[in-house]
Design a protein around this motif. Structure first.
Motif, PDB file in Angstrom:
ATOM      1  N   ALA A  32      10.207  12.601 -13.840  1.00 20.63           N
ATOM      2  CA  ALA A  32       9.257  13.293 -12.901  1.00 20.63           C
ATOM      3  C   ALA A  32       8.657  14.479 -13.120  1.00 20.63           C
ATOM      4  O   ALA A  32       9.162  15.287 -14.065  1.00 20.63           O
ATOM      5  CB  ALA A  32       9.943  13.381 -11.436  1.00 20.63           C
ATOM      6  N   VAL A 216      -1.640   6.398  -5.024  1.00 24.45           N
ATOM      7  CA  VAL A 216      -0.664   7.203  -4.862  1.00 24.45           C
ATOM      8  C   VAL A 216      -0.018   7.031  -3.477  1.00 24.45           C
ATOM      9  O   VAL A 216      -0.567   6.960  -2.575  1.00 24.45           O
ATOM     10  CB  VAL A 216      -1.456   8.805  -4.776  1.00 24.45           C
ATOM     11  CG1 VAL A 216      -0.198   9.837  -4.642  1.00 24.45           C
ATOM     12  CG2 VAL A 216      -1.852   8.986  -6.375  1.00 24.45           C
ATOM     13  N   ARG A 218       3.256   8.107  -0.801  1.00 23.89           N
ATOM     14  CA  ARG A 218       4.435   9.375  -0.574  1.00 23.89           C
ATOM     15  C   ARG A 218       5.765   8.375  -0.738  1.00 23.89           C
ATOM     16  O   ARG A 218       5.873   7.406  -0.035  1.00 23.89           O
ATOM     17  CB  ARG A 218       4.211   9.850   0.856  1.00 23.89           C
ATOM     18  CG  ARG A 218       5.313  10.915   0.852  1.00 23.89           C
ATOM     19  CD  ARG A 218       5.033  11.700   2.351  1.00 23.89           C
ATOM     20  NE  ARG A 218       3.769  12.331   2.343  1.00 23.89           N
ATOM     21  CZ  ARG A 218       3.575  13.347   2.189  1.00 23.89           C
ATOM     22  NH1 ARG A 218       4.424  14.280   1.527  1.00 23.89           N
ATOM     23  NH2 ARG A 218       2.404  14.093   2.214  1.00 23.89           N
ATOM     24  N   ILE A 219       6.942   9.042  -1.453  1.00 22.92           N
ATOM     25  CA  ILE A 219       8.095   8.465  -1.477  1.00 22.92           C
ATOM     26  C   ILE A 219       9.231   9.716  -1.051  1.00 22.92           C
ATOM     27  O   ILE A 219       8.750  10.804  -1.209  1.00 22.92           O
ATOM     28  CB  ILE A 219       8.392   7.813  -2.778  1.00 22.92           C
ATOM     29  CG1 ILE A 219       8.294   9.032  -3.936  1.00 22.92           C
ATOM     30  CG2 ILE A 219       7.425   6.695  -3.172  1.00 22.92           C
ATOM     31  CD1 ILE A 219       8.879   8.530  -5.277  1.00 22.92           C
ATOM     32  N   GLY A 222       8.901  13.067  -2.735  1.00 31.61           N
ATOM     33  CA  GLY A 222       7.645  13.364  -3.658  1.00 31.61           C
ATOM     34  C   GLY A 222       6.792  12.338  -3.534  1.00 31.61           C
ATOM     35  O   GLY A 222       6.362  11.728  -2.554  1.00 31.61           O
ATOM     36  N   PHE A 223       6.091  11.839  -4.792  1.00 25.98           N
ATOM     37  CA  PHE A 223       4.997  10.870  -4.765  1.00 25.98           C
ATOM     38  C   PHE A 223       5.289   9.951  -5.708  1.00 25.98           C
ATOM     39  O   PHE A 223       5.533  10.237  -6.857  1.00 25.98           O
ATOM     40  CB  PHE A 223       3.479  11.534  -4.754  1.00 25.98           C
ATOM     41  CG  PHE A 223       3.222  12.276  -3.418  1.00 25.98           C
ATOM     42  CD1 PHE A 223       2.422  11.858  -2.420  1.00 25.98           C
ATOM     43  CD2 PHE A 223       3.696  13.772  -3.494  1.00 25.98           C
ATOM     44  CE1 PHE A 223       2.150  12.525  -1.251  1.00 25.98           C
ATOM     45  CE2 PHE A 223       3.532  14.500  -2.319  1.00 25.98           C
ATOM     46  CZ  PHE A 223       2.787  14.091  -1.312  1.00 25.98           C
ATOM     47  N   ARG A 224       4.583   8.649  -5.853  1.00 24.59           N
ATOM     48  CA  ARG A 224       4.539   7.611  -6.904  1.00 24.59           C
ATOM     49  C   ARG A 224       3.195   7.576  -7.060  1.00 24.59           C
ATOM     50  O   ARG A 224       2.342   7.317  -6.213  1.00 24.59           O
ATOM     51  CB  ARG A 224       5.273   6.596  -6.602  1.00 24.59           C
ATOM     52  CG  ARG A 224       5.242   5.460  -7.662  1.00 24.59           C
ATOM     53  CD  ARG A 224       5.964   4.112  -7.204  1.00 24.59           C
ATOM     54  NE  ARG A 224       5.412   3.395  -6.316  1.00 24.59           N
ATOM     55  CZ  ARG A 224       5.932   3.339  -5.098  1.00 24.59           C
ATOM     56  NH1 ARG A 224       7.144   4.018  -4.722  1.00 24.59           N
ATOM     57  NH2 ARG A 224       5.402   2.679  -4.183  1.00 24.59           N
ATOM     58  N   GLU A 226       0.388   5.136  -9.410  1.00 18.80           N
ATOM     59  CA  GLU A 226       0.316   4.054 -10.256  1.00 18.80           C
ATOM     60  C   GLU A 226      -0.945   4.141 -11.077  1.00 18.80           C
ATOM     61  O   GLU A 226      -1.994   4.409 -10.466  1.00 18.80           O
ATOM     62  CB  GLU A 226       0.222   2.728  -9.549  1.00 18.80           C
ATOM     63  CG  GLU A 226       1.505   2.386  -8.532  1.00 18.80           C
ATOM     64  CD  GLU A 226       1.492   1.452  -7.388  1.00 18.80           C
ATOM     65  OE1 GLU A 226       0.289   0.672  -7.583  1.00 18.80           O
ATOM     66  OE2 GLU A 226       2.276   1.202  -6.681  1.00 18.80           O
ATOM     67  N   THR A 231       3.630   3.672 -14.342  1.00 20.33           N
ATOM     68  CA  THR A 231       3.765   4.542 -12.982  1.00 20.33           C
ATOM     69  C   THR A 231       4.494   5.597 -13.436  1.00 20.33           C
ATOM     70  O   THR A 231       5.468   5.672 -14.060  1.00 20.33           O
ATOM     71  CB  THR A 231       4.723   3.548 -12.194  1.00 20.33           C
ATOM     72  OG1 THR A 231       4.083   2.291 -11.676  1.00 20.33           O
ATOM     73  CG2 THR A 231       5.121   4.246 -10.699  1.00 20.33           C
ATOM     74  N   LEU A 232       4.519   6.942 -12.368  1.00 23.94           N
ATOM     75  CA  LEU A 232       4.955   8.005 -12.692  1.00 23.94           C
ATOM     76  C   LEU A 232       5.333   8.915 -11.473  1.00 23.94           C
ATOM     77  O   LEU A 232       4.601   8.216 -10.352  1.00 23.94           O
ATOM     78  CB  LEU A 232       4.347   9.257 -13.460  1.00 23.94           C
ATOM     79  CG  LEU A 232       3.064   9.561 -13.107  1.00 23.94           C
ATOM     80  CD1 LEU A 232       3.053  10.682 -12.267  1.00 23.94           C
ATOM     81  CD2 LEU A 232       2.320   9.938 -14.586  1.00 23.94           C
ATOM     82  N   THR A 233       6.180   9.522 -11.348  1.00 22.83           N
ATOM     83  CA  THR A 233       6.634  10.262  -9.904  1.00 22.83           C
ATOM     84  C   THR A 233       6.422  11.868 -10.232  1.00 22.83           C
ATOM     85  O   THR A 233       6.373  12.342 -11.302  1.00 22.83           O
ATOM     86  CB  THR A 233       7.813   9.860  -9.567  1.00 22.83           C
ATOM     87  OG1 THR A 233       8.904  10.543 -10.622  1.00 22.83           O
ATOM     88  CG2 THR A 233       8.482   8.550  -9.280  1.00 22.83           C
ATOM     89  N   ALA A 234       5.951  12.333  -8.935  1.00 23.57           N
ATOM     90  CA  ALA A 234       5.736  13.979  -9.035  1.00 23.57           C
ATOM     91  C   ALA A 234       6.100  14.555  -7.695  1.00 23.57           C
ATOM     92  O   ALA A 234       6.129  13.936  -6.680  1.00 23.57           O
ATOM     93  CB  ALA A 234       4.213  13.918  -9.277  1.00 23.57           C
TER      94      ALA A 234
END
Length: 439
Positions: A32, A216, A218-219, A222-224, A226, A231-234
């Motif tokens: 992340a 984008v 919300r998870i 944070g956020f996922r 594509e 895919t990345l998370t932030a």
């Protein structure tokens, strides 16, 4: 004789000073990231610079080459003011709010000059002021009424000029007088962007070009995001896509997209002026704009040898040769002595307008945005990107400045596709022409 040089190019002339770097193949981070910034123009880069200087982990993703949008295509004029006089409903902006907007616009110009000095950005900066030429004599009165608040709140150093004074400063008798904004100038916009990008990278921000973000979500925590590379998370996400919001994925930020009207603007660069003409065209070397609805803007190149001329040549899709021909015709209307001077470069780019004609920044709970520079992006978008970073770092819910007032307003009949611009833009052009004939 053709108006185009033999080596006519559709690339921005500015790219001879700084060319947006070709996207590489660097992979996305495996873990992340702290802050994901989407969009690597002035706003996204300035935001990343400030966050990285504060020790934050920042990743900036750009769909194309870094800086290939408006940040390296603009006219390069800089000032500390913004048009905050009236909204689309023709009701005046309240005096206290207008004063705050002007003060913060002035702060943006101060930040711009501070960044140049702090990071030793060499971009041909010339603080020679700007002249707004009056399209009709009647425009003088509106500016006379605006000068006190501009000079008090934006410190614009603005003075009215008579017709002969403007003609002497520009080498053209095209205008019915004008106003000189002292606290203004012009830069090589691509070189300014290149310097800002280098400063952000030195501070530790990471940039990846050629990585369109598709979605984008919300998870928990944070956020996922594509992207075209995976895919990345932030922990948080910043949308700094401005006029290119929705260009890659219409559903990326629909609430932001519905408040922005992307408009394509165009520019040309002439071949080098003969020595005699170079001394007579824009001898005071200001930036120039106009008080008509569909403005033209122009200035000399940093070396003083070429004329860079821009405007909204057409509201219908046309190729670069046709838009360049329209701009060349407008150039000759202002400088008939340049007849025979050919065009070496012609290009276009997008700017973002808003319904209330104001820039906006804001957000919270990990999701932020900045957009809507109204075509005056060099100082304003840099300032708003920097301000958004300050908002993130403070963690406060209070507005960070006068432009921090939520999403740009929406209209129920607009979904982000500017279907009305050909009709509206053509109507504005017609009104400009009618007023000019009457004058």
């Amino acid at each position: 004789m053709s108006i185009f040089s033999e080596n006519f190019s559709t690339e921005p002339w500015w790219w001879q000073g700084f060319r947006p770097p070709a996207p590489g193949e660097d992979p996305l981070p495996a873990g992340a990231v702290g802050t994901l910034v989407i969009g690597a123009g002035y706003a996204g880069t300035a935001c990343a610079l400030r966050l990285a200087e504060a020790g934050e982990e920042v990743l900036v993703l750009e769909a194309g080459a870094l800086g290939q949008g408006a940040s390296t295509r603009s006219g390069g004029q800089v000032s500390g003011g913004v048009n905050v006089g009236k909204g689309p409903d023709r009701k005046p902006v309240p005096a206290h709010r207008k004063a705050a907007l002007l003060r913060d616009a002035a702060a943006g110009f101060t930040l711009f000059e501070t960044l140049l000095e702090r990071h030793q950005i060499r971009c041909g900066y010339h603080r020679g002021g700007r002249i707004n030429g009056f399209w009709t004599p009647q425009h003088a009165e509106a500016w006379r009424q605006r000068l006190p608040e501009l000079n008090e709140h934006a410190r614009s150093e603005a003075v009215l000029l008579g017709r002969e004074e403007v003609a002497a400063a520009l080498g053209s008798d095209f205008y019915h007088g004008g106003v000189h904004i002292g606290r203004a100038g012009h830069v090589q916009p691509a070189e300014f962007y290149g310097g800002l990008l280098a400063a952000a990278r030195r501070a530790g921000a990471r940039f990846l070009g050629g990585v369109p973000v598709r979605r984008v979500a919300r998870i928990p925590g944070g956020f996922r995001a594509e992207t075209a590379r995976g895919t990345l998370t932030a922990g948080r996400v910043v949308f700094a896509t401005n006029a290119y919001t929705g260009a890659v994925a219409r559903g990326l930020a629909p609430d932001l997209r519905r408040g922005l009207v992307p408009v394509t603007t165009h520019m040309i660069a002439t071949e080098e002026l003969p020595e005699g003409l170079a001394r007579r065209v824009l001898p005071a070397n200001p930036g120039v704009s106009e008080t008509r609805r569909v403005i033209s803007h122009y200035r000399l190149s940093p070396d003083g040898r070429r004329l860079l001329f821009g405007g909204r040549a057409s509201f219908f899709p046309l190729d670069e040769r046709r838009t360049s021909a329209l701009l060349h015709r407008a150039l000759l209307a202002r400088f008939p002595q340049l007849r025979g001077l050919r065009v070496t470069h012609g290009w276009g780019g997008r700017v973002a307008m808003t319904i209330d004609r104001l820039p906006h920044l804001g957000g919270g709970e990990g999701r932020y945005f900045v957009a809507g520079c109204q075509g005056s992006g060099v100082t304003m978008m840099t300032y708003l990107g920097h301000s958004l970073a300050e908002k993130i770092l403070s963690g406060a819910s209070d507005p960070v400045n006068a432009y921090d007032d939520g999403l740009p307003p929406h209209h129920p009949l607009y979904d982000g596709t500017p279907w009305f611009m050909p009709v509206l833009g053509s109507w504005y052009q017609l009104l400009d022409a009618r007023e000019r004939r009457a004058a």
